[in-house]
Design an enzyme around this catalytic site. Structure first.
Site, PDB file in Angstrom:
ATOM      1  N   HIS A 217      48.627 -24.928 -34.717  1.00 48.24           N
ATOM      2  CA  HIS A 217      47.652 -24.142 -34.987  1.00 48.24           C
ATOM      3  C   HIS A 217      47.102 -24.604 -36.368  1.00 48.24           C
ATOM      4  CE1 HIS A 217      49.027 -20.373 -32.715  1.00 48.24           C
ATOM      5  NE2 HIS A 217      49.250 -21.361 -31.777  1.00 48.24           N
TER       6      HIS A 217
ATOM      7  N   CYS B 233      51.620 -17.523 -37.456  1.00 49.83           N
ATOM      8  CA  CYS B 233      50.716 -18.057 -38.484  1.00 49.83           C
ATOM      9  C   CYS B 233      50.791 -17.217 -39.842  1.00 49.83           C
ATOM     10  CB  CYS B 233      49.466 -18.472 -38.242  1.00 49.83           C
ATOM     11  SG  CYS B 233      49.220 -19.850 -37.026  1.00 49.83           S
TER      12      CYS B 233
ATOM     13  N   CYS C 203      47.733 -15.247 -35.715  1.00 48.13           N
ATOM     14  CA  CYS C 203      48.822 -14.815 -34.855  1.00 48.13           C
ATOM     15  C   CYS C 203      50.153 -14.577 -35.740  1.00 48.13           C
ATOM     16  CB  CYS C 203      49.247 -15.885 -33.511  1.00 48.13           C
ATOM     17  SG  CYS C 203      49.848 -17.289 -34.236  1.00 48.13           S
TER      18      CYS C 203
ATOM     19  N   GLU D 131      46.016 -23.001 -38.772  1.00 51.66           N
ATOM     20  CA  GLU D 131      46.736 -22.727 -40.225  1.00 51.66           C
ATOM     21  C   GLU D 131      47.873 -23.256 -40.346  1.00 51.66           C
ATOM     22  OE1 GLU D 131      45.483 -18.957 -37.640  1.00 51.66           O
ATOM     23  OE2 GLU D 131      45.863 -20.876 -37.247  1.00 51.66           O
TER      24      GLU D 131
END
Length: 142
Positions: free
Chosen positions: A46, A79, A76, A48
């Site tokens: 991801h 993260c 999410c 992040e």
């Protein structure tokens, strides 16, 4: 947030879910990234997570005190947990994620009173643009 949005556009162009992220320290961008899940065949890739890794390398520290993160979609659970563990001070996100958002929409990891760090969170920054690129991407996919 505009820099994070440019990262989301890169993800879109690479046929990745268009999420972009930047981390700022002392008014300078020290890390920027976008989703690379498909490219790397890695469900943890991801924006992040990649940005946190990059910022940690830049600062030579696992602790990102004094840093602010700008991300185009509400993080999410994975993260949000990484944001708390890295002790990022501020989180700004664009579109809320009503299915898996972990910064207030579905659950709230970033401000869970049981955890040892709380993050100042502000959602809805450029939310229209951030939401539209996501909608456009998923319409294209269907």
């Amino acid at each position: 947030m505009k820099s994070a949005f440019r990262e989301a556009e890169k993800a879109y162009d690479e046929d990745e879910t268009p999420v972009g992220c930047v981390i700022v320290f002392e008014n300078k961008i020290i890390a920027k990234s976008h989703n690379q899940i498909e490219k790397l065949k890695d469900p943890t890739a991801h924006a992040e997570i990649i940005a946190i890794t990059s910022a940690s390398i830049h600062l030579d520290s696992k602790v990102l005190k004094g840093c602010s993160m700008y991300v185009t979609l509400e993080p999410c659970a994975m993260c949000a947990g990484a944001i708390v563990l890295s002790k990022i001070d501020k989180l700004f996100f664009g579109a809320s994620d009503l299915k898996s958002g972990a910064c207030g929409s579905v659950i709230n990891i970033t401000n869970n009173k049981s955890l040892n760090h709380k993050v100042n969170v502000l959602g809805g920054v450029l939310d229209k643009d951030c939401g539209e690129i996501l909608k456009s991407f998923f319409v294209k996919k269907r």
